[in-house]
Scaffold this motif. Structure first.
Motif, mmCIF file in Angstrom:
data_model
loop_
_atom_site.group_PDB
_atom_site.id
_atom_site.type_symbol
_atom_site.label_atom_id
_atom_site.label_comp_id
_atom_site.label_asym_id
_atom_site.label_seq_id
_atom_site.Cartn_x
_atom_site.Cartn_y
_atom_site.Cartn_z
ATOM 1 N N ASP A 47 15.603 5.547 -12.710
ATOM 2 C CA ASP A 47 14.855 4.431 -13.275
ATOM 3 C C ASP A 47 13.727 3.932 -12.379
ATOM 4 N N ARG A 48 13.902 4.014 -11.094
ATOM 5 C CA ARG A 48 12.878 3.497 -10.184
ATOM 6 C C ARG A 48 11.894 4.559 -9.696
ATOM 7 N N LEU A 49 12.302 5.830 -9.689
ATOM 8 C CA LEU A 49 11.403 6.886 -9.222
ATOM 9 C C LEU A 49 10.862 7.757 -10.356
ATOM 10 N N ILE A 50 11.735 8.250 -11.212
ATOM 11 C CA ILE A 50 11.313 9.224 -12.224
ATOM 12 C C ILE A 50 10.678 8.550 -13.440
ATOM 13 N N LEU A 51 11.299 7.512 -13.976
ATOM 14 C CA LEU A 51 10.800 6.875 -15.199
ATOM 15 C C LEU A 51 9.365 6.363 -15.088
ATOM 16 N N PRO A 52 8.978 5.683 -14.028
ATOM 17 C CA PRO A 52 7.597 5.188 -13.968
ATOM 18 C C PRO A 52 6.545 6.296 -13.905
ATOM 19 N N ARG A 53 6.929 7.471 -13.459
ATOM 20 C CA ARG A 53 5.967 8.560 -13.293
ATOM 21 C C ARG A 53 5.970 9.554 -14.448
ATOM 22 N N THR A 54 6.975 9.433 -15.330
ATOM 23 C CA THR A 54 7.076 10.365 -16.453
ATOM 24 C C THR A 54 7.258 9.565 -17.732
ATOM 25 N N ASN A 55 8.066 10.087 -18.625
ATOM 26 C CA ASN A 55 8.338 9.367 -19.871
ATOM 27 C C ASN A 55 9.845 9.226 -20.059
ATOM 28 N N ASN A 56 10.236 8.595 -21.159
ATOM 29 C CA ASN A 56 11.648 8.314 -21.417
ATOM 30 C C ASN A 56 12.458 9.599 -21.555
ATOM 31 N N THR A 57 11.889 10.613 -22.167
ATOM 32 C CA THR A 57 12.625 11.865 -22.378
ATOM 33 C C THR A 57 12.941 12.551 -21.055
ATOM 34 N N VAL A 58 11.967 12.644 -20.178
ATOM 35 C CA VAL A 58 12.182 13.280 -18.872
ATOM 36 C C VAL A 58 13.168 12.464 -18.036
ATOM 37 N N ALA A 59 13.022 11.143 -18.054
ATOM 38 C CA ALA A 59 13.926 10.289 -17.281
ATOM 39 C C ALA A 59 15.356 10.370 -17.821
ATOM 40 N N THR A 60 15.504 10.445 -19.131
ATOM 41 C CA THR A 60 16.837 10.557 -19.719
ATOM 42 C C THR A 60 17.454 11.909 -19.386
ATOM 43 N N ALA A 61 16.661 12.969 -19.427
ATOM 44 C CA ALA A 61 17.164 14.296 -19.050
ATOM 45 C C ALA A 61 17.583 14.334 -17.587
ATOM 46 N N PHE A 102 18.203 1.921 -22.580
ATOM 47 C CA PHE A 102 17.959 1.128 -21.364
ATOM 48 C C PHE A 102 16.542 1.372 -20.863
ATOM 49 N N HIS A 103 16.081 2.597 -20.886
ATOM 50 C CA HIS A 103 14.722 2.908 -20.450
ATOM 51 C C HIS A 103 13.700 2.216 -21.336
ATOM 52 N N GLN A 104 13.962 2.152 -22.627
ATOM 53 C CA GLN A 104 13.047 1.440 -23.512
ATOM 54 C C GLN A 104 13.042 -0.050 -23.203
ATOM 55 N N MET A 105 14.183 -0.576 -22.800
ATOM 56 C CA MET A 105 14.270 -1.994 -22.474
ATOM 57 C C MET A 105 13.459 -2.328 -21.224
ATOM 58 N N ILE A 106 13.585 -1.510 -20.186
ATOM 59 C CA ILE A 106 12.858 -1.824 -18.957
ATOM 60 C C ILE A 106 11.431 -1.297 -18.991
ATOM 61 N N ASP A 107 11.134 -0.360 -19.913
ATOM 62 C CA ASP A 107 9.780 0.118 -20.185
ATOM 63 C C ASP A 107 9.052 0.636 -18.952
ATOM 64 N N GLY A 108 9.756 1.190 -17.993
ATOM 65 C CA GLY A 108 9.102 1.840 -16.870
ATOM 66 C C GLY A 108 8.571 0.931 -15.792
ATOM 67 N N THR A 109 8.597 -0.367 -15.984
ATOM 68 C CA THR A 109 8.106 -1.278 -14.956
ATOM 69 C C THR A 109 9.097 -2.405 -14.784
ATOM 70 N N GLU A 110 9.142 -2.904 -13.577
ATOM 71 C CA GLU A 110 9.972 -4.059 -13.278
ATOM 72 C C GLU A 110 9.148 -5.004 -12.438
#
Length: 145
Positions: A47-61, A102-110
């Motif tokens: 959530d803190r490294l991969i999600l902000p640099r990619t998309n929800n699909t990659v972060a979920t995988a 959860f990724h959609q909820m935090i939307d890649g940024t905090e």
């Protein structure tokens, strides 16, 4: 950050208790320890490294791989779990079902901790839009010859 960790922990504990505790007869203390490990690894790496640099699909995988590996390792240390692969696979599928939302909820940024995580996807898109020579704003066809 703490609010998101709390939400992630409670949901993951409930899911892993249903899957591991009820389904595979793992003791609650072991489910709790496994949940702590899964949440910490998937939050800080996924959530803190991969999600902000990619998309929800990659972060979920990536969360699937991380969850599978952590659950497999944690259950491997327990002599009472029968089929490690099946327990880890079902647990990882359960965790990513929650992670997708959860990724959609935090939307890649905090931004609640004041630090924030930059969304590099937007930055790249803006750069690409500004330098497109065929958009008609910066050059016309005669300038391209």
């Amino acid at each position: 950050m703490l609010k998101n960790l709390g939400i992630k922990f409670i949901a993951s504990l409930a899911l892993l208790f249903l899957i591991l505790g009820v389904g595979f007869d793992v003791a609650f203390g072991n489910v709790f320890a496994t949940t702590v490990a899964v949440v910490l690894v998937s939050y800080f790496i996924g959530d803190r490294l991969i999600l902000p640099r990619t998309n929800n699909t990659v972060a979920t995988a990536s969360d699937f791989v991380l969850s599978f590996a952590v659950v497999y390792f944690m259950l491997w240390m327990l002599p009472t779990v029968g089929n490690l692969f099946t327990a880890s696979l079902v647990s990882a599928v359960g965790v990513i079902a929650f992670e997708f939302f959860f990724h959609q909820m935090i939307d890649g940024t905090e931004e609640e901790d004041g630090i924030g995580i930059p969304d590099y996807r937007t930055q790249t898109q803006e750069f690409a839009e500004e330098t497109n020579p065929l958009d008609g704003n910066s050059m016309d066809e005669d300038d391209l010859r």
